[in-house]
Design a protein around this motif. Structure first.
Motif, PDB file in Angstrom:
ATOM      1  N   ARG A  28      57.837 -15.269  -9.962  1.00 37.41           N
ATOM      2  CA  ARG A  28      57.887 -15.337  -8.512  1.00 37.41           C
ATOM      3  C   ARG A  28      57.462 -16.720  -8.026  1.00 37.41           C
ATOM      4  O   ARG A  28      57.978 -17.231  -7.033  1.00 37.41           O
ATOM      5  CB  ARG A  28      57.007 -14.250  -7.906  1.00 37.41           C
ATOM      6  CG  ARG A  28      57.441 -12.850  -8.309  1.00 37.41           C
ATOM      7  CD  ARG A  28      56.740 -11.763  -7.548  1.00 37.41           C
ATOM      8  NE  ARG A  28      57.150 -11.721  -6.153  1.00 37.41           N
ATOM      9  CZ  ARG A  28      56.938 -10.672  -5.366  1.00 37.41           C
ATOM     10  NH1 ARG A  28      56.322  -9.602  -5.834  1.00 37.41           N
ATOM     11  NH2 ARG A  28      57.324 -10.694  -4.116  1.00 37.41           N
ATOM     12  N   ALA A  70      43.705  -8.015 -10.226  1.00 34.44           N
ATOM     13  CA  ALA A  70      44.770  -8.875  -9.704  1.00 34.44           C
ATOM     14  C   ALA A  70      44.834 -10.217 -10.417  1.00 34.44           C
ATOM     15  O   ALA A  70      45.760 -10.998 -10.156  1.00 34.44           O
ATOM     16  CB  ALA A  70      44.570  -9.102  -8.205  1.00 34.44           C
ATOM     17  N   ALA A 113      48.721  -9.809 -15.133  1.00 32.90           N
ATOM     18  CA  ALA A 113      49.043 -10.130 -13.743  1.00 32.90           C
ATOM     19  C   ALA A 113      49.600 -11.543 -13.637  1.00 32.90           C
ATOM     20  O   ALA A 113      50.567 -11.798 -12.911  1.00 32.90           O
ATOM     21  CB  ALA A 113      47.805  -9.967 -12.869  1.00 32.90           C
ATOM     22  N   ALA A 169      53.591 -14.311  -4.405  1.00 26.00           N
ATOM     23  CA  ALA A 169      53.218 -13.899  -5.762  1.00 26.00           C
ATOM     24  C   ALA A 169      51.985 -13.007  -5.777  1.00 26.00           C
ATOM     25  O   ALA A 169      51.981 -11.947  -6.407  1.00 26.00           O
ATOM     26  CB  ALA A 169      52.986 -15.131  -6.629  1.00 26.00           C
ATOM     27  N   LEU A 170      50.935 -13.429  -5.065  1.00 24.43           N
ATOM     28  CA  LEU A 170      49.652 -12.723  -5.176  1.00 24.43           C
ATOM     29  C   LEU A 170      49.548 -11.539  -4.227  1.00 24.43           C
ATOM     30  O   LEU A 170      48.956 -10.516  -4.573  1.00 24.43           O
ATOM     31  CB  LEU A 170      48.508 -13.699  -4.908  1.00 24.43           C
ATOM     32  CG  LEU A 170      47.087 -13.186  -5.154  1.00 24.43           C
ATOM     33  CD1 LEU A 170      46.895 -12.781  -6.618  1.00 24.43           C
ATOM     34  CD2 LEU A 170      46.062 -14.248  -4.773  1.00 24.43           C
ATOM     35  N   ASP A 221      52.361 -10.206  -2.420  1.00 24.51           N
ATOM     36  CA  ASP A 221      53.648  -9.523  -2.244  1.00 24.51           C
ATOM     37  C   ASP A 221      54.026  -9.451  -0.765  1.00 24.51           C
ATOM     38  O   ASP A 221      54.442  -8.418  -0.244  1.00 24.51           O
ATOM     39  CB  ASP A 221      53.614  -8.120  -2.852  1.00 24.51           C
ATOM     40  CG  ASP A 221      55.013  -7.524  -3.026  1.00 24.51           C
ATOM     41  OD1 ASP A 221      55.985  -8.312  -3.001  1.00 24.51           O
ATOM     42  OD2 ASP A 221      55.129  -6.292  -3.159  1.00 24.51           O
ATOM     43  N   ASP A 267      49.754  -6.094  -6.978  1.00 25.09           N
ATOM     44  CA  ASP A 267      49.362  -7.327  -6.324  1.00 25.09           C
ATOM     45  C   ASP A 267      47.967  -7.177  -5.734  1.00 25.09           C
ATOM     46  O   ASP A 267      47.371  -6.097  -5.752  1.00 25.09           O
ATOM     47  CB  ASP A 267      50.364  -7.671  -5.221  1.00 25.09           C
ATOM     48  CG  ASP A 267      50.486  -6.544  -4.214  1.00 25.09           C
ATOM     49  OD1 ASP A 267      49.751  -6.555  -3.210  1.00 25.09           O
ATOM     50  OD2 ASP A 267      51.285  -5.614  -4.454  1.00 25.09           O
ATOM     51  N   ARG A 316      53.182 -11.621 -14.499  1.00 25.48           N
ATOM     52  CA  ARG A 316      54.039 -11.076 -13.433  1.00 25.48           C
ATOM     53  C   ARG A 316      54.239 -12.085 -12.312  1.00 25.48           C
ATOM     54  O   ARG A 316      55.316 -12.152 -11.708  1.00 25.48           O
ATOM     55  CB  ARG A 316      53.428  -9.793 -12.868  1.00 25.48           C
ATOM     56  CG  ARG A 316      53.436  -8.609 -13.821  1.00 25.48           C
ATOM     57  CD  ARG A 316      53.123  -7.326 -13.085  1.00 25.48           C
ATOM     58  NE  ARG A 316      51.817  -7.354 -12.436  1.00 25.48           N
ATOM     59  CZ  ARG A 316      50.682  -6.959 -13.000  1.00 25.48           C
ATOM     60  NH1 ARG A 316      50.701  -6.544 -14.258  1.00 25.48           N
ATOM     61  NH2 ARG A 316      49.535  -7.012 -12.350  1.00 25.48           N
ATOM     62  N   TYR A 317      53.224 -12.868 -12.029  1.00 23.18           N
ATOM     63  CA  TYR A 317      53.315 -13.817 -10.920  1.00 23.18           C
ATOM     64  C   TYR A 317      54.207 -15.016 -11.258  1.00 23.18           C
ATOM     65  O   TYR A 317      54.759 -15.650 -10.357  1.00 23.18           O
ATOM     66  CB  TYR A 317      51.926 -14.355 -10.554  1.00 23.18           C
ATOM     67  CG  TYR A 317      50.920 -13.313 -10.136  1.00 23.18           C
ATOM     68  CD1 TYR A 317      51.292 -12.156  -9.452  1.00 23.18           C
ATOM     69  CD2 TYR A 317      49.561 -13.483 -10.431  1.00 23.18           C
ATOM     70  CE1 TYR A 317      50.356 -11.205  -9.072  1.00 23.18           C
ATOM     71  CE2 TYR A 317      48.613 -12.545 -10.042  1.00 23.18           C
ATOM     72  CZ  TYR A 317      49.017 -11.411  -9.381  1.00 23.18           C
ATOM     73  OH  TYR A 317      48.079 -10.479  -9.006  1.00 23.18           O
TER      74      TYR A 317
END
Length: 444
Positions: free
Chosen positions: A124, A112, A117, A159-160, A162, A230, A120-121
């Protein structure tokens, strides 16, 4: 450069500050931990503290901090104080466990927090912040610290984990408050036996029960949906594979919710405060923020262009570290700085005096983000806001990315004029929360 005394042989005893009968150095620490740490650190890189019932040492030399956290980390474990602080809320979390369980938890959490990762965060983080700031009207007077707490809880959950936590932030914030209050060195009942119930203890148990139930509901919901990448998904996949118990899954989500919002919210509060005091740096950050706001590239790609923003974050964490320090306990006799410490000795490694030590920092109390543009030969552990070694903060990259992106996103929309109600002091607990009220006036 300030000279520090050191041992001439391993049989010498470290210096000990003057204390008061019965309480030793504990009273000064409870009254003002930051002031006490600054004064005591001038006595030497290793200082023995007179704390009744404890073998306690203050360690402020960067090479010695590295020895404890990195080089000789196998000779140290987390301190009893750390386990006691989180007892009843994170007993099965990566923050409080050791040995095989800690290694298993750290491995389970790692997917994570990879570079992919983080990318991806990023988007968001930006979108959640934009949505949050839209609720601020021009001329609004906001409680800055509370708003930063609600924002970081929301960003972290979205973010972390979801998870949309909007409207339910109080469950997390109340538990964090109860945890900080229980660890407050000044609280009434601090010296009472554990079996004596106090209002602080009862509040702690109530808020922990509520937070556990809240997280259990999240996990129940997530078990019935498609998994992503996540943190909740990563931990639930580890449970399905037989690597983690449900208690370990739940308490590690709890740990991330608590630590993952509290420290960043303290840092953000200080960032807005120092930017208000230094409008030249705020103007530079606003230019960076506008450039990012007008770009259609992914937020993760824009981080490299937020150079001055990242330097402001680093400098704020240097001057105002969110936590009191890192604690460790020796599992065997060790020698630090020429002094022999017995097995069981507890070591406090505080960021505040080390980050402001004039042996390693020019004009150490000045806010100067440009110092991070210059190469230096200072020791690595003259700066350690996220601890270090194998037990460093697993969410450190998440936090640094979050701080830079949140600051840039807010500055692209509003200015915050900050006012502090009185001198800046801090709660004497595991988090160095600002004590005076800090408000901000919003200009869109």
């Amino acid at each position: 450069m300030t000279a520090r005394p050191s041992a001439t042989d391993a049989t010498a005893s470290p210096p000990t500050p003057d204390g008061v009968p019965l309480f030793g150095n504990g009273l000064a620490f409870a009254q003002n931990p930051v002031d006490a740490l600054e004064r005591w650190a001038t006595l030497g890189d290793v200082v023995r503290l007179d704390i009744p019932g404890q073998e306690m040492y203050l360690v402020t030399g960067p090479t010695l901090i590295e020895q404890v956290l990195v080089d000789d980390h196998e000779s140290f474990t987390i301190s009893p104080a750390q386990r006691e602080t989180f007892s009843g809320i994170e007993d099965h979390a990566v923050t409080t466990t050791t040995g095989e369980r800690w290694e298993r938890l750290r491995k389970a959490l790692r997917p994570a927090f990879t570079r992919d990762a983080m990318a991806r965060y990023a988007d968001r983080m930006v979108e959640t912040t934009r949505t949050y700031v839209r609720a601020w009207d021009d001329g609004d007077q906001i409680d800055l610290y509370r708003e930063m707490r609600q924002l970081t809880v929301t960003v972290l959950a979205d973010a972390l984990l979801d998870v949309d936590i909007r409207g339910r932030e109080a469950v997390v914030m109340n538990a964090a408050d109860a945890l900080v209050d229980r660890a407050n060195f000044r609280r009434p009942g601090q010296l009472l036996p554990d079996w004596v119930p106090t209002p602080t203890d009862r509040r702690f148990k109530r808020t922990v029960t509520e937070l556990d139930a809240f997280v259990e509901d999240i996990l129940t919901e997530r078990r019935g949906t498609d998994r992503g990448e996540d943190l909740c998904s990563v931990l639930l996949d580890a449970h399905d594979a037989g690597d983690l118990s449900l208690a370990e899954v739940r308490e590690n989500v709890v740990a991330m919710l608590l630590a993952g919002h509290d420290s960043p919210s303290v840092a953000l509060t200080h960032i807005w405060r120092v930017l208000d005091e230094h409008p030249d740096h705020r103007a530079t950050l606003a230019e960076e923020a506008q450039t990012v706001a007008e770009s259609d590239r992914p937020a993760s790609e824009l981080l490299s262009e937020l150079e001055h923003t990242r330097h402001v974050v680093a400098e704020t964490l240097r001057l105002y570290p969110p936590t009191l320090g890192v604690t460790r306990q020796a599992t065997e006799p060790v020698t630090l700085g020429g002094y022999d410490l017995p097995a069981g000795a507890q070591c406090l490694l505080p960021q505040w005096p080390v980050h402001r030590d004039d042996r390693f920092w020019d004009d150490p109390t000045a806010f100067d983000p440009t110092r991070w543009e210059r190469a230096t030969d200072r020791p690595e552990y003259a700066y350690f806001p996220f601890s270090g070694g194998p037990r460093n903060c697993i969410g450190r990259h998440f936090a640094k990315q979050e701080l830079a992106l949140v600051v840039a996103t807010i500055l692209a929309s509003v200015e915050l004029a900050v006012s502090v109600d009185g001198p800046l002091t801090f709660t004497p607990s595991l988090q160095l929360r600002p004590e005076p009220a800090i408000e901000a006036t919003v200009t869109r």
